[in-house]
Motif scaffolding. Structure first.
Motif: not given
Ligand code: HEM
Ligand SMILES: [Cu+2]
Lengths: 219, 602
Positions: A26, A28-31, A33-34
């Motif tokens: 995706l 979208i930055p991983t952070g 998304l988390g």
């Protein structure tokens, strides 16, 4: 790539087709998304409690509690806190370190004020005889506000880390991920608080109660 | 999607070798390497060992219970209170602290990064915390054996009001520790779960599209989402009950007189608890089933050298089961006096969920159809899983119908059903999976002869334990009973059957000790496994080192060219093509990635 597009793929035909597909992450930055997943989990938590609240209201022994006026001030503090984080976010995006710093500090300060105000509200309620176990309406208020406060406290820990890093940060850009995540989290907790507060007001007097104390400052 | 050029932008996707960024350098000291470790493989092993250790407690408790039922009075210290405490702790440990933790914390942690070609979880620090918080939950739970009054005897469902009323074993401390432990567990699970989901979405290596994921990862993915959505219900209900117990609030507690005394509680709803509990409890069944489904699909495909039948359907079925599992919870509450229309609704959804589940079973069977089946230990366990799961699922169809459930409710028929479907079946998968992946984790094979012995005793033995319980249920023998003395309708044959079941349970238990021995012994003395002993296609078998080193992949992450099921492909020189294997250069179809884009590992 839509979800349905993805799910309709035929992976057994793909091998050797010369494709060298990206992994389809995706964008979208991983952070973030988390964090979004975390917010979903918290939402479920509060929605379940809200459902229990509404169900429990109907059992006959429910005596709504008078909301202490300080809650309006607290709400204002939380709104300002959220706004300050938004300012900090804009600051890092436009690379204006001063704005970012000010926003971050102000945001933390107002959040601390909110938490202190919540404690005041608890003491006032306790003083008025609204004890935790004397009525389910009280219990729910204490429980919900405590859970909300704990989440904000957790946010303060993240805020503390971001603020500590502020000293060493060379540029505003370095802070960007942390500030973004804080801002998102704060907005979310503001929404949760507004929903909880709305629930509280709705059960002790409907729209009148919502409108009447407005001079205390919703602006 | 027909993308032939390699994207070279600054978009995340290309910099996948930079993942080992700050804070994640190779650990040096013993402590950071094996204890306070952020490496997903170490955390997986910590989770697994802890889960199996508490599982062992639950197993011992089951022997004690069986001794009391099969040979009443033979162990005089098991009085009725103790019996109920054992039932409760056995059930809770098995479901939550063993199965959930082992499938997601253990297998999830180990396999997700390796199977998707990542170097680690995306939030390694949170991942590490997840384990330590889980350990804390376990310690709090185990502590309840040692407090005055012992652990709670409320049954694993912890229904109020009885769970917190005087007269229930462990009412003073046990129940408090149980609730606190569950709350801590939910926190631990959430930390882990956020990692698993985000990692699967964001850390897949180049070429590993969602639909090329092995079904194991899909199963864990959907199960984790279920967990993230369902565990808050356990958290909320546990917290509210804790307040009811400690602060005397009345969320769940009605006006009630206990031991002749009117308590200060009033107006609360025990039914509210049941709804919250089962809103968690039913998805929980699938939280332990879906990873099992995924793993079994991969084991069958690998050990039958055949691609999984209906991969897409398998994924869709997982998703469908995941969604449906949130609208069936009240089938656990048919006897709670709820509105009959409600029961009708939940009976219908319960039967509907059988459709995607049956579909998966058909697909496993069709995968096996005319396959080159290797009767390895993992394959044997997988086949046993299918059989057991079908047996357990069939009795579920009965219990899902209100009219059938009402007379069978709270009898041994229910005990038989849920042990088959969510006790034995997932455990069989776990065994199969351990035999399958142990060589990757330790670099050594488990002993085959001991494995086959373990398999046959466990498989036949668990049938001997749980199949006869259906008959006990028909006769009307109630569950959660300490003894059946003087109950007129229970025939002598039922007592003999119970003695038989107990003997079988002890034999099965002993076989697990053989398994533990096998793991301990083979871990040091087993035959070296090499990197890919099963000739499997998935990425975890293609690591440059076995066991995989820190960062998993050496200098370059693998690049994926195909799905996970290219077994027995026509004209290929081997009978399997690993996921990171491009077509031979020269046919112009599958250009090898330039080295700076990851290249090929082998
Ligand atoms: C050899 C293996 C096992 C044996 C001999 C065994 C035996 C028993 C016995 C005797 C009971 C109590 C029945 C009663 O009095 O109502 C019980 C309950 C239960 N068991 Fe097992 N069990 C085994 C494995 C498992 C596994 C793997 C699970 C995992 C899901 C499990 C989950 C439960 C649950 C949830 C209960 C219900 C507890 C309650 O009623 O509150 N068991 N088991
Ligand atoms: Cu269910």
């Amino acid at each position: 790539m839509t979800i349905f597009g993805t799910l309709a793929a035929k992976p057994w035909l793909e091998s050797g087709s010369g494709e060298f597909p990206p992994s389809g992450r995706l964008r979208i930055p991983t952070g973030r998304l988390g964090l979004i997943f975390f917010l979903i989990v918290i939402s479920v938590l509060f929605v379940l409690l809200g459902t229990a609240y509404v169900m429990r209201m109907g059992f006959g022994d429910w005596v709504p509690l008078d909301e202490p006026p300080v809650l309006w001030l607290n709400t204002l503090a939380l709104v300002l806190s959220s706004a300050a984080f938004q300012g900090a976010w804009i600051g890092v995006r436009r690379n204006r370190p001063a704005g970012a710093t000010a926003g971050l500090y102000a945001g933390g300060l107002f959040a601390a004020l909110f938490l202190a105000g919540q404690l005041v509200a608890w003491r006032q309620l306790d003083g008025l005889g609204y004890y935790v176990a004397s009525n389910p309406a009280n219990t729910f208020f204490y429980l919900l506000s405590a859970l909300h406060g704990l989440h904000l406290l957790g946010g303060m820990a993240a805020w503390g880390r971001a603020a500590a890093r502020l000293r060493h940060a060379g540029s505003a850009a370095e802070l960007r991920p942390a500030v973004e995540l804080c801002a998102l989290y704060w907005h979310f907790l503001l929404v949760v608080w507004l929903a909880l507060f709305g629930l509280l007001l709705a059960d002790n007097g409907g729209a009148d109660a919502v409108l009447q104390p407005l001079p205390h400052g919703m602006h | 999607m027909a993308q032939t050029a390699i994207p070279t932008g600054t978009y995340d996707d290309t910099d996948h070798d930079e993942d080992l960024g700050d804070g994640h350098h190779e650990p040096r000291s013993f402590i950071t390497k094996y204890i306070w470790s952020q490496d997903h493989k170490v955390i997986a092993i910590q989770y697994s060992i802890t889960a199996m250790a508490v599982g062992l407690i639950a197993l011992v408790l089951s022997w004690l219970m069986r001794m009391q039922i099969g040979f009443p009075g033979s162990l005089p210290f098991i009085d009725p209170e103790r019996y109920l405490q054992f039932v409760t702790m056995h059930g809770m440990i098995m479901v939550v602290y063993l199965l959930t933790a082992l499938f997601l914390g253990g297998f999830g942690n180990y396999l997700i990064p390796l199977m998707i070609g990542a170097r680690d979880m995306v939030f390694p620090y949170v991942n590490m915390l997840s384990y330590w918080v889980y350990l804390l939950a376990v310690l709090v739970l185990v502590a309840s054996f040692f407090v005055p009054g012992g652990p709670t005897g409320a049954g694993w469902t912890l229904y109020p009001p009885q769970a917190i009323l005087p007269g229930t074993a462990g009412r003073d401390w046990g129940i408090i520790l149980m609730l606190v432990s569950l709350i801590i567990f939910v926190v631990a699970f959430t930390m882990g779960g956020l990692n698993y989901v985000t990692t699967i979405l964001q850390a897949r290596t180049r070429g590993m599209t969602m639909m090329r994921l092995p079904l194991t990862v899909w199963g864990i993915f959907v199960a984790t989402i279920l967990g993230l959505l369902a565990f808050p219900a356990l958290f909320v209900s546990g917290l509210m009950m804790l307040l009811d117990r400690v602060l005397l609030t009345s969320f769940f507690m009605p006006t009630i007189t206990s031991l002749g005394e009117r308590l200060s509680y009033g107006g609360g709803s025990p039914l509210l608890f049941q709804h919250l509990f089962w809103f968690f409890g039913h998805p929980e069944v699938y939280i332990v089933a879906l990873p099992g489904f995924g793993i079994v699909s991969d084991l069958i495909s690998t050990h039958a050298r055949k691609n999984i039948f209906g991969y897409r359907m398998m994924v869709w079925a997982l998703l469908a089961i995941g969604v449906l599992s949130f609208v069936v919870w009240a089938h656990h509450m048919y006897v709670s006096g709820m509105n009959p229309y409600f029961g009708f609704f939940f009976a219908t959804t319960t039967l509907i969920i059988a459709v995607p589940t049956a579909l998966k079973v058909y697909n496993w069977v069709l995968t096996l159809w005319q396959a080159d089946i290797h009767f390895t230990v993992p394959m044997l366990f997988s086949l046993a899983f299918i059989l057991t799961f079908v047996s357990g699922g069939m009795s579920g169809l009965f219990l899902g119908n209100v009219v059938v459930d009402v007379p069978l409710s709270d009898t041994y028929f229910v005990v038989a059903h849920f042990h088959m479907v969510m006790g034995v079946a997932p455990v069989l998968v776990i065994f199969g999976a351990i035999y399958h992946w142990f060589p990757k984790v330790t670099g050594r094979m488990l002993n085959d002869a001991l494995g086959k012995f373990h398999f046959w005793v466990t498989f036949l033995g668990t049938y001997a334990i749980f199949f006869p319980m259906h008959y006990l249920g028909f006769v009307g023998i109630p569950r959660r009973y300490h003894d059946f003395e003087g109950i007129a309708f229970i025939p002598d044959s039922a007592r003999e059957l119970n003695a038989f079941i107990t003997v079988a349970a002890l034999v099965v238990g002993a076989a697990q000790l053989v398994f533990l021995f096998n793991m301990a012994w083979s871990g040091f003395r087993g035959r070296p496994a090499g990197s890919n002993p099963w000739n499997a296609t998935t990425l975890e078998w293609q690591t440059p080192e076995t066991p995989p080193g820190h960062g998993n992949w050496g200098p370059r992450q693998p690049v994926v060219y195909r799905w996970a099921y290219d077994y027995s492909v026509p004209d290929a020189e081997q009978d399997f093509l690993p996921q990171n294997y491009p077509r031979p250069a020269g046919d112009g179809l599958n250009p090898e990635a330039p080295p700076e884009q990851g290249g090929l590992l082998r």
